[in-house]
Design a protein around this motif. Structure first.
Motif, mmCIF file in Angstrom:
data_model
loop_
_atom_site.group_PDB
_atom_site.id
_atom_site.type_symbol
_atom_site.label_atom_id
_atom_site.label_comp_id
_atom_site.label_asym_id
_atom_site.label_seq_id
_atom_site.Cartn_x
_atom_site.Cartn_y
_atom_site.Cartn_z
ATOM 1 N N TRP A 1 -7.211 15.544 -15.481
ATOM 2 C CA TRP A 1 -6.158 15.909 -16.194
ATOM 3 C C TRP A 1 -5.386 14.963 -17.152
ATOM 4 C CZ3 TRP A 1 -4.461 17.451 -10.661
ATOM 5 C CH2 TRP A 1 -5.220 18.416 -10.035
ATOM 6 N N ALA A 2 -5.275 13.745 -16.395
ATOM 7 C CA ALA A 2 -4.668 12.846 -17.370
ATOM 8 C C ALA A 2 -5.420 12.214 -18.692
ATOM 9 C CB ALA A 2 -4.617 11.405 -16.383
ATOM 10 N N ARG A 3 -6.989 12.206 -18.342
ATOM 11 C CA ARG A 3 -7.655 11.987 -19.682
ATOM 12 C C ARG A 3 -7.755 12.988 -20.686
ATOM 13 N NH1 ARG A 3 -12.004 11.734 -15.894
ATOM 14 N NH2 ARG A 3 -11.737 9.878 -14.715
ATOM 15 N N ALA A 4 -7.397 14.190 -20.194
ATOM 16 C CA ALA A 4 -7.496 15.108 -21.216
ATOM 17 C C ALA A 4 -6.232 15.351 -22.051
ATOM 18 C CB ALA A 4 -7.487 16.821 -20.358
ATOM 19 N N ALA A 5 -5.103 14.755 -21.531
ATOM 20 C CA ALA A 5 -3.865 14.633 -22.451
ATOM 21 C C ALA A 5 -3.667 13.337 -23.010
ATOM 22 C CB ALA A 5 -2.601 14.886 -21.392
ATOM 23 N N LEU A 6 -4.674 12.368 -22.929
ATOM 24 C CA LEU A 6 -4.465 11.034 -23.542
ATOM 25 C C LEU A 6 -5.154 10.882 -24.673
ATOM 26 C CD1 LEU A 6 -3.582 8.195 -22.969
ATOM 27 C CD2 LEU A 6 -5.687 7.535 -21.894
ATOM 28 N N VAL A 7 -4.521 10.369 -25.801
ATOM 29 C CA VAL A 7 -4.974 10.293 -27.085
ATOM 30 C C VAL A 7 -5.330 8.795 -27.438
ATOM 31 C CG1 VAL A 7 -4.510 10.405 -29.352
ATOM 32 C CG2 VAL A 7 -3.850 12.220 -27.980
ATOM 33 N N GLY A 8 -6.663 8.540 -27.530
ATOM 34 C CA GLY A 8 -7.033 7.169 -27.545
ATOM 35 C C GLY A 8 -7.052 6.498 -26.197
ATOM 36 N N GLY A 9 -7.092 5.308 -25.860
ATOM 37 C CA GLY A 9 -7.161 4.635 -24.601
ATOM 38 C C GLY A 9 -5.910 4.178 -23.859
ATOM 39 N N GLY A 10 -6.060 3.983 -22.564
ATOM 40 C CA GLY A 10 -4.750 3.687 -22.033
ATOM 41 C C GLY A 10 -5.187 3.125 -20.371
ATOM 42 N N GLU A 11 -4.245 2.587 -19.959
ATOM 43 C CA GLU A 11 -3.995 2.300 -18.483
ATOM 44 C C GLU A 11 -2.954 2.856 -17.762
ATOM 45 O OE1 GLU A 11 -3.851 -1.885 -16.149
ATOM 46 O OE2 GLU A 11 -5.397 -1.804 -17.855
ATOM 47 N N VAL A 12 -3.186 3.764 -17.010
ATOM 48 C CA VAL A 12 -1.829 4.483 -16.417
ATOM 49 C C VAL A 12 -2.224 4.757 -15.016
ATOM 50 C CG1 VAL A 12 -0.763 6.808 -16.443
ATOM 51 C CG2 VAL A 12 -1.584 5.986 -18.503
ATOM 52 N N THR A 13 -1.313 4.183 -14.189
ATOM 53 C CA THR A 13 -1.324 4.305 -12.708
ATOM 54 C C THR A 13 -0.624 5.614 -12.344
ATOM 55 O OG1 THR A 13 -1.208 1.924 -12.480
ATOM 56 C CG2 THR A 13 -0.664 3.409 -10.488
ATOM 57 N N ILE A 14 -1.307 6.424 -11.404
ATOM 58 C CA ILE A 14 -0.706 7.665 -11.104
ATOM 59 C C ILE A 14 -0.608 7.314 -9.468
ATOM 60 C CG2 ILE A 14 -1.102 10.069 -10.650
ATOM 61 C CD1 ILE A 14 -2.897 10.309 -13.140
ATOM 62 N N ARG A 15 0.692 7.644 -9.008
ATOM 63 C CA ARG A 15 1.261 7.245 -7.602
ATOM 64 C C ARG A 15 1.719 8.749 -7.276
ATOM 65 N NH1 ARG A 15 5.759 3.901 -6.589
ATOM 66 N NH2 ARG A 15 5.005 3.957 -4.540
ATOM 67 N N LEU A 16 1.304 8.842 -5.982
ATOM 68 C CA LEU A 16 2.095 9.926 -5.326
ATOM 69 C C LEU A 16 2.997 9.481 -4.143
ATOM 70 C CD1 LEU A 16 -1.330 11.847 -4.552
ATOM 71 C CD2 LEU A 16 0.091 12.156 -6.290
ATOM 72 N N VAL A 17 4.167 10.048 -4.079
ATOM 73 C CA VAL A 17 5.408 9.319 -3.301
ATOM 74 C C VAL A 17 5.991 10.689 -2.428
ATOM 75 C CG1 VAL A 17 5.811 7.608 -5.230
ATOM 76 C CG2 VAL A 17 7.177 9.810 -5.202
ATOM 77 N N ASP A 18 6.468 10.237 -1.394
ATOM 78 C CA ASP A 18 7.046 11.093 -0.500
ATOM 79 C C ASP A 18 8.543 11.452 -1.136
ATOM 80 O OD1 ASP A 18 8.951 9.269 0.203
ATOM 81 O OD2 ASP A 18 8.262 8.931 2.207
ATOM 82 N N ALA A 19 9.379 12.692 -0.696
ATOM 83 C CA ALA A 19 10.506 13.276 -1.301
ATOM 84 C C ALA A 19 11.364 12.217 -1.310
ATOM 85 C CB ALA A 19 10.925 14.341 -0.679
ATOM 86 N N ASP A 20 11.801 11.085 -0.223
ATOM 87 C CA ASP A 20 12.629 10.227 -0.149
ATOM 88 C C ASP A 20 12.529 9.098 -1.289
ATOM 89 O OD1 ASP A 20 13.732 11.113 1.940
ATOM 90 O OD2 ASP A 20 12.775 9.913 3.292
ATOM 91 N N GLU A 21 11.338 8.785 -1.651
ATOM 92 C CA GLU A 21 10.934 7.883 -2.687
ATOM 93 C C GLU A 21 11.082 8.291 -4.077
ATOM 94 O OE1 GLU A 21 7.851 4.437 -4.266
ATOM 95 O OE2 GLU A 21 7.458 5.585 -2.462
ATOM 96 N N GLY A 22 10.462 9.893 -3.975
ATOM 97 C CA GLY A 22 10.820 10.399 -5.359
ATOM 98 C C GLY A 22 12.284 10.559 -5.642
ATOM 99 N N ARG A 23 13.169 10.935 -4.555
ATOM 100 C CA ARG A 23 14.845 11.022 -4.890
ATOM 101 C C ARG A 23 15.245 9.587 -5.405
ATOM 102 N NH1 ARG A 23 18.740 13.454 -0.433
ATOM 103 N NH2 ARG A 23 20.666 13.022 -1.690
ATOM 104 N N THR A 24 14.933 8.502 -4.636
ATOM 105 C CA THR A 24 15.483 7.262 -4.985
ATOM 106 C C THR A 24 15.093 6.677 -6.360
ATOM 107 O OG1 THR A 24 15.515 6.575 -2.811
ATOM 108 C CG2 THR A 24 15.331 4.642 -4.346
ATOM 109 N N LEU A 25 14.019 7.122 -7.003
ATOM 110 C CA LEU A 25 13.249 6.814 -8.317
ATOM 111 C C LEU A 25 14.059 7.744 -9.207
ATOM 112 C CD1 LEU A 25 9.508 6.135 -7.582
ATOM 113 C CD2 LEU A 25 11.204 4.420 -8.327
#
Length: 121
Positions: free
Chosen positions: A3-27
């Motif tokens: 899914w990430a590759r399909a939306a990326l034009v050119g190259g890149g370096e992307v980190t995808i993190r999965l977080v719980d609701a508490d961390e998501g709310r904090t961020l």
């Protein structure tokens, strides 16, 4: 992740993190001033010459939204990943014209992977 590759034009370096609701709310509160867990947050670092950044996804929010919207979880994850990747590349939806352009791009990318229009009612 396809899914990430399909939306990326050119190259890149992307980190995808999965977080719980508490961390998501904090961020979300710290970086956007919104005191709730959200589905996806994008943290772009650079877009030239390569896209670099982080995507933070909150699975509990994604699951809840998918159920509320009667969508398969995989389709919702695909949409949010594409949405976040576009943000990392400078797309936004701050006004109606930009929102329409971004939604059209999301639809095109998702359709190419066999997913339905995420904005269809």
């Amino acid at each position: 992740m396809k899914w990430a590759r399909a939306a990326l034009v050119g190259g890149g370096e992307v980190t995808i993190r999965l977080v719980d609701a508490d961390e998501g709310r904090t961020l979300n509160n710290e970086y956007r001033g919104k005191d709730y867990a959200t589905n996806v947050l994008s943290f772009p670092y650079d877009s030239e010459p390569l896209v670099t950044g982080d995507l933070v996804i909150c699975p509990s929010v994604v699951a809840r939204e998918a159920a509320e919207q009667n969508k398969p979880p995989a389709a919702h994850y695909a949409h949010l990943t594409v949405h976040g990747m576009l943000h990392l590349q400078g797309w936004d939806h701050e006004n109606d014209e930009d929102a329409q352009a971004m939604e059209d791009e999301e639809r095109e990318i998702l359709a190419a992977m066999g997913y339905p229009d995420p904005y269809a009612v």
